[in-house]
Design a protein around this motif. Sequence first.
Motif, PDB file in Angstrom:
ATOM      1  N   TYR A   1       0.823  -1.205   0.000  1.00 25.02           N
ATOM      2  CA  TYR A   1       0.000   0.000   0.000  1.00 25.02           C
ATOM      3  C   TYR A   1       0.861   1.259   0.000  1.00 25.02           C
ATOM      4  O   TYR A   1       0.618   2.189  -0.776  1.00 25.02           O
ATOM      5  CB  TYR A   1      -0.933  -0.022   1.214  1.00 25.02           C
ATOM      6  CG  TYR A   1      -1.908   1.128   1.264  1.00 25.02           C
ATOM      7  CD1 TYR A   1      -2.991   1.189   0.402  1.00 25.02           C
ATOM      8  CD2 TYR A   1      -1.760   2.154   2.193  1.00 25.02           C
ATOM      9  CE1 TYR A   1      -3.901   2.238   0.449  1.00 25.02           C
ATOM     10  CE2 TYR A   1      -2.656   3.204   2.254  1.00 25.02           C
ATOM     11  CZ  TYR A   1      -3.730   3.247   1.388  1.00 25.02           C
ATOM     12  OH  TYR A   1      -4.631   4.291   1.435  1.00 25.02           O
ATOM     13  N   LEU A   2       1.866   1.290   0.868  1.00 20.86           N
ATOM     14  CA  LEU A   2       2.709   2.476   0.956  1.00 20.86           C
ATOM     15  C   LEU A   2       3.530   2.688  -0.311  1.00 20.86           C
ATOM     16  O   LEU A   2       3.842   3.818  -0.668  1.00 20.86           O
ATOM     17  CB  LEU A   2       3.629   2.388   2.176  1.00 20.86           C
ATOM     18  CG  LEU A   2       2.912   2.468   3.526  1.00 20.86           C
ATOM     19  CD1 LEU A   2       3.874   2.136   4.660  1.00 20.86           C
ATOM     20  CD2 LEU A   2       2.280   3.837   3.718  1.00 20.86           C
ATOM     21  N   ALA A   3       3.877   1.616  -0.998  1.00 25.29           N
ATOM     22  CA  ALA A   3       4.648   1.734  -2.241  1.00 25.29           C
ATOM     23  C   ALA A   3       3.822   2.404  -3.334  1.00 25.29           C
ATOM     24  O   ALA A   3       4.352   3.181  -4.135  1.00 25.29           O
ATOM     25  CB  ALA A   3       5.124   0.365  -2.706  1.00 25.29           C
ATOM     26  N   ALA A   4       2.530   2.119  -3.383  1.00 25.98           N
ATOM     27  CA  ALA A   4       1.656   2.679  -4.425  1.00 25.98           C
ATOM     28  C   ALA A   4       0.210   2.572  -3.956  1.00 25.98           C
ATOM     29  O   ALA A   4      -0.507   1.650  -4.358  1.00 25.98           O
ATOM     30  CB  ALA A   4       1.856   1.929  -5.733  1.00 25.98           C
ATOM     31  N   PRO A   5      -0.242   3.499  -3.105  1.00 32.82           N
ATOM     32  CA  PRO A   5      -1.589   3.394  -2.536  1.00 32.82           C
ATOM     33  C   PRO A   5      -2.699   3.248  -3.575  1.00 32.82           C
ATOM     34  O   PRO A   5      -3.546   2.362  -3.458  1.00 32.82           O
ATOM     35  CB  PRO A   5      -1.755   4.691  -1.741  1.00 32.82           C
ATOM     36  CG  PRO A   5      -0.378   5.151  -1.468  1.00 32.82           C
ATOM     37  CD  PRO A   5       0.464   4.678  -2.613  1.00 32.82           C
TER      38      PRO A   5
ATOM     39  N   ALA B   1       2.849   8.243  -1.801  1.00 35.43           N
ATOM     40  CA  ALA B   1       3.520   6.950  -1.797  1.00 35.43           C
ATOM     41  C   ALA B   1       4.872   7.090  -1.101  1.00 35.43           C
ATOM     42  O   ALA B   1       5.406   8.184  -0.964  1.00 35.43           O
ATOM     43  CB  ALA B   1       3.726   6.467  -3.227  1.00 35.43           C
TER      44      ALA B   1
ATOM     45  N   PRO C   1       8.188   5.510  -1.993  1.00 43.35           N
ATOM     46  CA  PRO C   1       8.846   4.654  -2.976  1.00 43.35           C
ATOM     47  C   PRO C   1      10.110   3.955  -2.477  1.00 43.35           C
ATOM     48  O   PRO C   1      10.475   2.909  -3.002  1.00 43.35           O
ATOM     49  CB  PRO C   1       9.175   5.610  -4.122  1.00 43.35           C
ATOM     50  CG  PRO C   1       9.181   6.964  -3.518  1.00 43.35           C
ATOM     51  CD  PRO C   1       8.244   6.919  -2.355  1.00 43.35           C
TER      52      PRO C   1
ATOM     53  N   ARG D   1      10.150   2.565   3.762  1.00 42.73           N
ATOM     54  CA  ARG D   1       8.914   1.815   4.041  1.00 42.73           C
ATOM     55  C   ARG D   1       9.142   0.817   5.165  1.00 42.73           C
ATOM     56  O   ARG D   1       8.313   0.683   6.062  1.00 42.73           O
ATOM     57  CB  ARG D   1       8.421   1.083   2.791  1.00 42.73           C
ATOM     58  CG  ARG D   1       7.680   1.937   1.819  1.00 42.73           C
ATOM     59  CD  ARG D   1       6.875   1.137   0.817  1.00 42.73           C
ATOM     60  NE  ARG D   1       7.537   0.009   0.220  1.00 42.73           N
ATOM     61  CZ  ARG D   1       8.283   0.044  -0.872  1.00 42.73           C
ATOM     62  NH1 ARG D   1       8.486   1.198  -1.503  1.00 42.73           N
ATOM     63  NH2 ARG D   1       8.836  -1.047  -1.359  1.00 42.73           N
TER      64      ARG D   1
END
Length: 146
Positions: free
Chosen positions: A113-117, A129, A131, A136
């Motif tokens: 999720y945090l990489a690409a919500p 995000a 990246p 993360r």
Amino acid sequence: MRSLSIIAVSLLAAACSQQPAPVPAAAAAGSPPAAPVATAQASTPVPTPEISGEQAFAMCTACHSRDAGAPQRMGPNLRGVVGRKAGSNPGFDYSPALKASNITWDAAQLDAYLAAPAKHVPGTRMVIAVPDPARRQALIEYLSAP
């Protein structure tokens, strides 16, 4: 107004998460930059400096809190998020997409999720995000701590 706030916070977070490129001494002195030298190391990723979870979370504090009993902000309070069902923190108006996601937050779900919500949960309202995998990881460890 909420859209402008989201955009402003997005720009702030993006600016805060970027590290300025170092200026070579010759460039700082006013000399023309040297031609790039092709080396095997040029394609090797630059290691991310070690970052603490608290430092990683600093960029999140524009929208989120992690303190017990703290009010909801533009984003929900993230205290106890690990193990909690997405969209279930009382008192926060989640997007319909996040409520319907059927996600229970664990390290893998948070990482994705945090990489690409918006890619992980299309329709989410979270626009920022993270990246950098090291950032993360530090953030997830911080959110996992009591």
